[in-house]
Design a protein around this motif. Structure first.
Motif, short mmCIF file in Angstrom:
data_model
loop_
_atom_site.label_atom_id
_atom_site.label_comp_id
_atom_site.label_asym_id
_atom_site.label_seq_id
_atom_site.Cartn_x
_atom_site.Cartn_y
_atom_site.Cartn_z
N THR A 1 0.85 -1.19 0.00
CA THR A 1 0.00 0.00 0.00
C THR A 1 0.89 1.25 0.00
N SER A 2 0.25 2.38 -0.20
CA SER A 2 1.00 3.64 -0.21
C SER A 2 1.69 3.88 1.12
N GLU A 3 0.99 3.62 2.21
CA GLU A 3 1.57 3.81 3.54
C GLU A 3 2.77 2.90 3.76
N GLU A 4 2.68 1.65 3.30
CA GLU A 4 3.80 0.72 3.45
C GLU A 4 5.01 1.17 2.63
N ILE A 5 4.75 1.75 1.46
CA ILE A 5 5.87 2.24 0.64
C ILE A 5 6.57 3.40 1.33
N LEU A 6 5.78 4.32 1.86
CA LEU A 6 6.38 5.47 2.56
C LEU A 6 7.17 5.01 3.79
N GLN A 7 6.66 4.00 4.49
CA GLN A 7 7.37 3.47 5.66
C GLN A 7 8.69 2.81 5.25
N SER A 8 8.67 2.10 4.10
CA SER A 8 9.90 1.45 3.62
C SER A 8 10.95 2.48 3.23
N LEU A 9 10.52 3.62 2.66
CA LEU A 9 11.47 4.67 2.32
C LEU A 9 12.15 5.24 3.55
N LYS A 10 11.36 5.44 4.61
CA LYS A 10 11.94 5.95 5.85
C LYS A 10 13.00 5.00 6.40
N GLN A 11 12.71 3.68 6.33
CA GLN A 11 13.65 2.69 6.86
C GLN A 11 14.90 2.56 6.00
N SER A 12 14.83 3.00 4.73
CA SER A 12 15.99 2.93 3.84
C SER A 12 16.84 4.20 3.90
N GLU A 13 16.68 4.99 4.95
CA GLU A 13 17.47 6.22 5.18
C GLU A 13 17.24 7.25 4.07
N PHE A 14 16.00 7.32 3.60
CA PHE A 14 15.62 8.35 2.63
C PHE A 14 15.48 9.67 3.39
N ASP A 15 16.33 10.66 3.10
CA ASP A 15 16.40 11.88 3.92
C ASP A 15 16.02 13.16 3.16
N ASP A 16 15.41 13.03 1.99
CA ASP A 16 14.98 14.22 1.24
C ASP A 16 13.53 14.52 1.63
N ASP A 17 13.34 15.47 2.52
CA ASP A 17 12.00 15.76 3.04
C ASP A 17 11.07 16.29 1.95
N LYS A 18 11.59 17.13 1.07
CA LYS A 18 10.74 17.71 0.04
C LYS A 18 10.25 16.63 -0.93
N SER A 19 11.17 15.73 -1.34
CA SER A 19 10.77 14.64 -2.24
C SER A 19 9.76 13.72 -1.55
N PHE A 20 9.99 13.49 -0.26
CA PHE A 20 9.07 12.64 0.50
C PHE A 20 7.68 13.29 0.55
N SER A 21 7.63 14.62 0.72
CA SER A 21 6.36 15.35 0.77
C SER A 21 5.64 15.29 -0.58
N ILE A 22 6.39 15.41 -1.68
CA ILE A 22 5.80 15.33 -3.02
C ILE A 22 5.16 13.94 -3.23
N LEU A 23 5.92 12.89 -2.84
CA LEU A 23 5.43 11.52 -3.02
C LEU A 23 4.19 11.27 -2.17
N LYS A 24 4.21 11.73 -0.93
CA LYS A 24 3.08 11.54 -0.04
C LYS A 24 1.83 12.23 -0.58
N ASP A 25 1.98 13.45 -1.08
CA ASP A 25 0.85 14.21 -1.63
C ASP A 25 0.29 13.51 -2.88
N LEU A 26 1.20 12.96 -3.70
CA LEU A 26 0.77 12.25 -4.91
C LEU A 26 -0.04 11.01 -4.56
N PHE A 27 0.44 10.22 -3.58
CA PHE A 27 -0.28 9.01 -3.16
C PHE A 27 -1.64 9.36 -2.54
N GLN A 28 -1.69 10.45 -1.74
CA GLN A 28 -2.96 10.82 -1.11
C GLN A 28 -4.00 11.22 -2.15
N THR A 29 -3.60 12.04 -3.14
CA THR A 29 -4.53 12.46 -4.18
C THR A 29 -5.00 11.26 -5.00
N SER A 30 -4.08 10.38 -5.34
CA SER A 30 -4.43 9.19 -6.12
C SER A 30 -5.39 8.30 -5.34
#
Length: 335
Positions: free
Chosen positions: A253-282
């Motif tokens: 799911t979208s939430e599981e993907i976002l959680q996996s990114l956090k665990q992979s040391e993804f540290d770009d907050d702006k990119s994370f915000s763009i992805l989260k907004d895209l998943f929410q709208t979709s």
């Protein structure tokens, strides 16, 4: 008269000594018995039969068995000889046995001469012999009443797997060699390279950008296919994330993907915000039947382009002198 009398007494004394020694020897010999016997008296040509040798002797006596080579007689052959089997009879005597396996290949009635055993004592050596015996060797009886038949043809045994295997491998090997030769000839005639160079796998961001361009040109949301538009948009991003970060996205799911990114040391907050907004709208479009405005649809597509551009993997090649060193550097492109 006196001289004659002396000679008579001397002869009597000598005869008495001979009788004493003979009696002592006979008494000793009576305690030793040797015997040879066949298990049966008749055999067919080529049949095998056991000859049993027995020796009964006191424990303190020395008697040697005869030594046989390859033949017992000129016509009777020895196949094998067993080891000695010694049995203590608990009465001061022992029974020693030996079996000899014999055969004959000529028919006839054969006499087996007495077999000699050598008896050794302190003062003398004597030979003890078995009784002679006979062996009858019979031929195979032919039935002359039947019609003479021709010789049968040789029997053909069935061919086994391991007999076929070398031939099968040889045929397969020849077929492979033939295919290679034909392939090379065709390539030479067509003036094509014999070995094709495999195209390297495209980077994840190249694939994603190409698919986003196709989605843009298809103009799905302009034709009121809002749900299909967001489904393809999120699928493109999911595949990009799977190729870029090696995380499972297609089954999550979208939430599981976002959680996996956090665990992979993804540290770009702006990119994370763009992805989260895209998943929410979709999610709102696909599950809540939300109909966004045209500006919102275009903003999500632009956000997808920006997310891919900010997180793409850039490969930098450094060449120093004759040495070529390829270094993979992960860069996050930020505005």
């Amino acid at each position: 008269m006196r001289v004659r009398k002396k000679y008579t007494l001397l002869n009597s004394f000598i005869i008495l000594l001979v009788l004493i020694f003979s009696s002592a020897f006979n008494l000793c010999a009576q305690n030793i018995t040797v015997e040879a016997a066949l298990e049966k008296q008749e055999i067919l040509i080529g049949d095998q039969i056991v000859l049993n040798l027995k020796l009964l002797q006191p424990i303190n006596e020395t008697v040697e068995f005869p030594v046989f080579n390859e033949k017992l007689t000129d016509t009777i052959e020895i196949i094998s000889q067993s080891k000695f089997d010694t049995t203590d009879l608990k009465n001061g005597s022992v029974l020693i046995q030996k079996n000899i396996l014999i055969t004959a290949f000529d028919s006839g009635f054969y006499k087996i001469s007495p077999i000699a055993f050598l008896h050794k004592s302190k003062n003398s050596t004597d030979t003890l012999k078995t009784k002679p015996f006979w062996l009858k060797v019979n031929t195979v009886q032919l039935d002359t009443t039947n019609v003479i038949k021709d010789i049968k043809a040789p029997y053909r045994a069935p061919i086994g797997f391991y007999e076929i295997l070398p031939w099968a491998l040889g045929v397969i090997g020849l077929a492979i060699i033939g295919f290679i030769i034909i392939y090379i000839i065709r390539k030479i005639k067509r003036k094509e390279p014999i070995f094709r160079r495999f195209r390297p796998v495209e980077p994840a961001h190249i694939i994603a950008l190409r698919e986003l361009e196709k989605l843009k040109n298809d103009k799905l949301w302009q034709h009121e296919k809002i749900k299909d538009y967001y489904t393809r948009l999120t699928d493109i991003i999911r595949i990009y994330l799977s190729n870029r970060y090696a995380i499972k996205t297609l089954e999550c799911t979208s939430e599981e993907i976002l959680q996996s990114l956090k665990q992979s040391e993804f540290d770009d907050d702006k990119s994370f915000s763009i992805l989260k907004d895209l998943f929410q709208t979709s999610g709102l479009v696909k599950f809540a039947k939300f109909k966004p405005m045209s500006e919102e649809n275009e903003r999500c597509l632009i956000g997808a382009y920006e997310f891919v551009d900010r997180t793409k993997l850039i490969i930098i090649e450094n060449n120093e002198g004759t040495d070529s060193v390829n270094e993979k550097v992960v860069e996050t492109v930020k505005n």
